[in-house]
Design an enzyme around this catalytic site. Structure first.
Site, PDB file in Angstrom:
ATOM      1  N   HIS A 111       1.880   2.180  -3.489  1.00 10.00           N
ATOM      2  CA  HIS A 111       0.926   2.970  -4.277  1.00 10.00           C
ATOM      3  C   HIS A 111       1.149   4.462  -4.049  1.00 10.00           C
ATOM      4  O   HIS A 111       1.125   5.260  -4.985  1.00 10.00           O
ATOM      5  CB  HIS A 111      -0.505   2.590  -3.906  1.00 10.00           C
ATOM      6  CG  HIS A 111      -0.942   1.263  -4.444  1.00 10.00           C
ATOM      7  ND1 HIS A 111      -0.762   0.897  -5.753  1.00 10.00           N
ATOM      8  CD2 HIS A 111      -1.577   0.212  -3.841  1.00 10.00           C
ATOM      9  CE1 HIS A 111      -1.256  -0.321  -5.947  1.00 10.00           C
ATOM     10  NE2 HIS A 111      -1.744  -0.759  -4.802  1.00 10.00           N
ATOM     11  N   ASN A 154      14.512  14.602   3.479  1.00 11.18           N
ATOM     12  CA  ASN A 154      15.158  14.921   4.754  1.00 11.18           C
ATOM     13  C   ASN A 154      15.302  13.686   5.629  1.00 11.18           C
ATOM     14  O   ASN A 154      14.364  12.925   5.829  1.00 11.18           O
ATOM     15  CB  ASN A 154      14.374  16.005   5.507  1.00 11.18           C
ATOM     16  CG  ASN A 154      12.947  15.592   5.786  1.00 11.18           C
ATOM     17  OD1 ASN A 154      12.186  15.315   4.870  1.00 11.18           O
ATOM     18  ND2 ASN A 154      12.586  15.539   7.055  1.00 11.18           N
ATOM     19  N   GLU A 187       0.830  -1.210   0.000  1.00  9.69           N
ATOM     20  CA  GLU A 187       0.000   0.000   0.000  1.00  9.69           C
ATOM     21  C   GLU A 187       0.864   1.260   0.000  1.00  9.69           C
ATOM     22  O   GLU A 187       0.537   2.247  -0.669  1.00  9.69           O
ATOM     23  CB  GLU A 187      -0.950  -0.009   1.199  1.00  9.69           C
ATOM     24  CG  GLU A 187      -1.922  -1.186   1.241  1.00  9.69           C
ATOM     25  CD  GLU A 187      -2.774  -1.326  -0.015  1.00  9.69           C
ATOM     26  OE1 GLU A 187      -2.997  -0.316  -0.719  1.00  9.69           O
ATOM     27  OE2 GLU A 187      -3.210  -2.454  -0.311  1.00  9.69           O
TER      28      GLU A 187
END
Length: 414
Positions: free
Chosen positions: A337, A391, A334
């Site tokens: 995606h 970051n 997931e």
């Protein structure tokens, strides 16, 4: 001259192989019981930490000696990692547990270049290792001898009844952007395929999860940590470090309407994430882990190409399996995606390895991202240029000026 102390925990294979047993991972057919031996080299008089940075274990698998090399996963938690739950009267309780001396490791098998391992050593050895192309699970046995462990192949865990379990993302959710195949990308042979990136992840366990695990906060935390260790491992092939920055447990009630409609729940969680969660904790992505049974055999749902969007950089996942590895595959899928990856073909293989972005979950030997998934990810980077994953997770001083640069509005930023 340094004197080497060998700390040894009895090495043996239990004198029998079992035909069937009920373990935390489920009903297992065909397993063997082993006693791992830990070998640690320490200078004389040195104080041994509870969990060393590197460890080595010896055990026998199928009667053959195996040497397991483990290295502490120092990127598993952000340095400002926190845990949040709620008192029965709704009071929010947030703690910052020490994660410097944690017990989660990644590793390899000696003399097997294709091997991998993702192990927790919190209470015995629990996790997986890939040996000669086969995926094995290991976990402690509840026996009179506390050093006994069960080792078994993933394929020997009895499958649950019911139809195939699927990701809820369909073509209706997807854009039709052209992608670059991984084989077509221009990589400098002297550099890694992808620049290093960082995903600061928040996981929220809903109230049904709290009840499912008998109101045991420790059990939920341990399970989630195990799962994120797997997720972190899967994403190393993309040079992405997934760090858990907060684990929230809705111990008193749900803070959105969690329903069996995955689409509705995802929408509600995204709204809550933007209006509430983002003001509480800096993060790049949030996943809702729910114990509700989602409609249509759905295991999870996510928005496509939405990483760094304050509303849609979210996923929902059903707690569908007691096997942490399979939960890790689903949650990595997931998240993929959000990073621009569409589904692979349903029978996609990368060599003998199952593709993580298959539309349905199939227990298999091992799991990797396909070349197509890598191409989708590169296209996402080129088109969307997501800034929040650039970051590196750092310790956040609560009294310092908020630091921008992640495309998500922090508390105190303009």
């Amino acid at each position: 001259m340094i004197e080497v102390l060998l700390v040894t925990i009895c090495l043996a294979v239990f004198p029998y192989q079992g035909s069937s047993i009920i373990l935390e991972s489920g009903n297992v057919n065909d397993y063997e019981v082993v006693y791992p031996r830990k070998v640690t080299a320490l200078p004389k008089g040195a104080v041994q930490p509870k969990y060393e940075d590197a460890m080595q274990y010896e055990l026998k698998v199928n009667g053959e000696p195996v040497v397991l090399h483990l290295e502490k996963n120092k990127e598993l938690f952000s340095k400002d990692y926190s845990e949040t739950h709620y008192s029965p009267d709704g009071r929010k309780i947030t703690t910052n547990p020490s994660v410097e001396d944690h017990c989660y490791y990644r590793g390899r098998i000696e003399n097997d270049a294709d091997s991998t391992a993702s192990i927790s050593a919190c209470n015995g050895l629990k996790g997986h290792f890939k040996l000669q192309g086969e995926m094995y699970l290991i976990e402690p046995l509840v026996l009179s001898d506390s050093e006994a462990h069960a080792v078994f192949k993933l394929e020997n865990v009895e499958k649950e009844d019911g139809g195939p379990k699927m990701c809820g993302v369909t073509q209706n959710w997807e854009s039709y952007e052209p992608i670059k195949k991984a084989s077509d990308l221009n990589f400098n042979s002297d550099q890694q395929r992808f620049a290093k990136r960082y995903v600061e992840l928040v996981i929220v366990a809903d109230h049904r999860m709290f009840m499912k695990y008998k109101s045991d906060l420790f059990s939920i935390c341990s399970r989630v940590h195990d799962i994120v260790n797997f997720i972190n491992w899967f994403y190393r092939s993309l040079n992405i470090r997934v760090s858990l920055t907060d684990l929230g447990i809705w111990s008193d009630q749900d803070y959105i309407t969690v329903q069996s409609s995955a689409e509705n729940t995802l929408h509600s969680f995204g709204e809550w994430g933007k209006s509430v969660l983002l003001k509480q904790k800096r993060h790049d992505n949030a996943q809702l882990l729910t114990a509700i049974v989602l409609d249509e055999d759905t295991l999870g749902l996510a928005y496509l190409s939405s990483m760094c969007n304050p509303w849609t950089s979210v996923e929902i996942i059903q707690d569908h399996s007691p096997i942490n590895l399979l939960m890790g595959v689903t949650m990595a899928h997931e998240l993929g995606h959000n990073l621009g990856m569409k589904h692979d073909e349903k029978d996609c293989l990368r060599g003998a390895t199952l593709c993580i972005m298959r539309p349905g979950l199939t227990p298999g030997r091992s799991y990797e991202f396909s070349d197509d998934s890598m191409g989708y990810y590169q296209s996402f980077l080129d088109q969307y240029k997501p800034q929040c994953i650039l970051n590196k997770p750092l310790r956040i001083d609560p009294v310092s000026t908020p630091v921008s640069g992640n495309e998500l509005l922090e508390a105190g930023e303009e």
